[in-house]
Design an enzyme around this catalytic site. Structure first.
Site, PDB file in Angstrom:
ATOM      1  N   SER A 173       0.604 -12.594  10.299  1.00 52.70           N
ATOM      2  CA  SER A 173       0.274 -13.941  10.771  1.00 52.70           C
ATOM      3  C   SER A 173       1.491 -14.853  10.772  1.00 52.70           C
ATOM      4  CB  SER A 173      -0.821 -14.549   9.891  1.00 52.70           C
ATOM      5  OG  SER A 173      -0.351 -14.706   8.557  1.00 52.70           O
ATOM      6  N   HIS A 186       6.700  -7.769  -1.182  1.00 47.06           N
ATOM      7  CA  HIS A 186       5.658  -8.197  -2.119  1.00 47.06           C
ATOM      8  C   HIS A 186       5.337  -7.131  -3.157  1.00 47.06           C
ATOM      9  CE1 HIS A 186       4.209 -11.238   1.160  1.00 47.06           C
ATOM     10  NE2 HIS A 186       5.348 -11.592   0.572  1.00 47.06           N
ATOM     11  N   ASP A 217       0.787  -1.237   0.000  1.00 51.58           N
ATOM     12  CA  ASP A 217       0.000   0.000   0.000  1.00 51.58           C
ATOM     13  C   ASP A 217       0.816   1.282   0.000  1.00 51.58           C
ATOM     14  OD1 ASP A 217       0.800   0.190   2.763  1.00 51.58           O
ATOM     15  OD2 ASP A 217      -0.934  -1.030   3.317  1.00 51.58           O
TER      16      ASP A 217
END
Length: 251
Positions: A193, A118, A101
């Protein structure tokens, strides 16, 4: 929390950030109870390079999703700003982010310290010739009626300059992330996570080299056993407090 603040205050901090740091900015995570893939399992195909390349309908849907991606209206939150404050205090070596983002940079963090594992949604990339360009320009073509725009240079397939499942990661980027993790003094895993590799494995890299491991996440992770401190409190509250404690100790 005070102990973690003391460790952060020693400097040479590396942070690994995941989707959880951006939820307060209105960008949903993927695997949580209200995550994108939890609510719509079919949406996972949009993040698979195999499906993206093979299915024109997946590409068309992906471009429509990009038009309304929450990143366009999102603003950095308190956690993003806290890491930028840590950078300005001279305590931060790097932020390794799984997010696409760009909110760390918009919060004022030195772009040279941000390692985007990423990729970024703010650019497009041609899968044939590798040319990159502004996402805004390609989205303008979609709005003008091109459902699946192609590269203006070679006619190849375009996608966002992000790493999809099944797509090879940039080795230069991955090497930079591994080296930062190897030489840090404190490693913060924030809002991730720790189930996606190779990003998750950076916790082990840092731990094996003697770094203090602090995990800030609202749920258990596979790497909790390596943590010197586990924090389950809201990231937007606890991270600014940790940074404030660490920087105050230096003044």
């Amino acid at each position: 929390m005070n102990v973690a603040g003391e460790w952060i205050g020693l400097g040479k901090v590396v942070a690994l950030t995941g989707a959880g740091i951006s939820t307060d900015s209105g960008i949903p995570d993927f695997r949580g109870p209200n995550g994108v893939w939890t609510r719509d399992p079919e949406a996972m195909k949009l993040s698979s390079i195999e499906h993206y390349v093979a299915d024109p309908e997946v590409r068309r849907r992906a471009w429509q999703e990009r038009l309304t991606h929450p990143a366009w209206g999102a603003v950095p939150n308190a956690a993003h700003r806290a890491l930028a404050d840590l950078d300005r205090a001279g305590l931060l070596d790097a932020v390794i982010t799984q997010n696409i983002d760009g909110l760390h940079q918009r919060a004022g963090l030195d772009p040279a310290r941000v390692i985007e594992l990423h990729g970024t949604i703010h650019e497009t990339e041609c899968l044939q010739c590798g040319a990159r360009g502004p996402m805004d320009d390609t989205l303008a073509r979609v709005r003008s009626g091109e459902p699946d725009p192609t590269c203006l240079g070679c006619g190849g397939m375009l996608k966002s300059a992000t790493i999809s499942f099944g797509q090879q990661m940039n080795m230069t980027t991955l090497t930079a992330a591994a080296e930062a993790s190897m030489y840090c003094r404190t490693f913060l895993a924030i809002g991730t996570s720790l189930t996606v590799h190779p990003a998750a494995g950076l916790v082990s890299v840092a731990s094996k080299q003697g770094a203090r491991i602090v995990i800030l996440n609202d749920a258990e992770t596979p790497y909790d056993h390596l943590a010197d401190e586990l924090i389950r409190e809201p990231i937007g509250e606890v991270l600014p407090a940790l940074v404030e404690s660490a920087t105050a100790a230096r003044t």
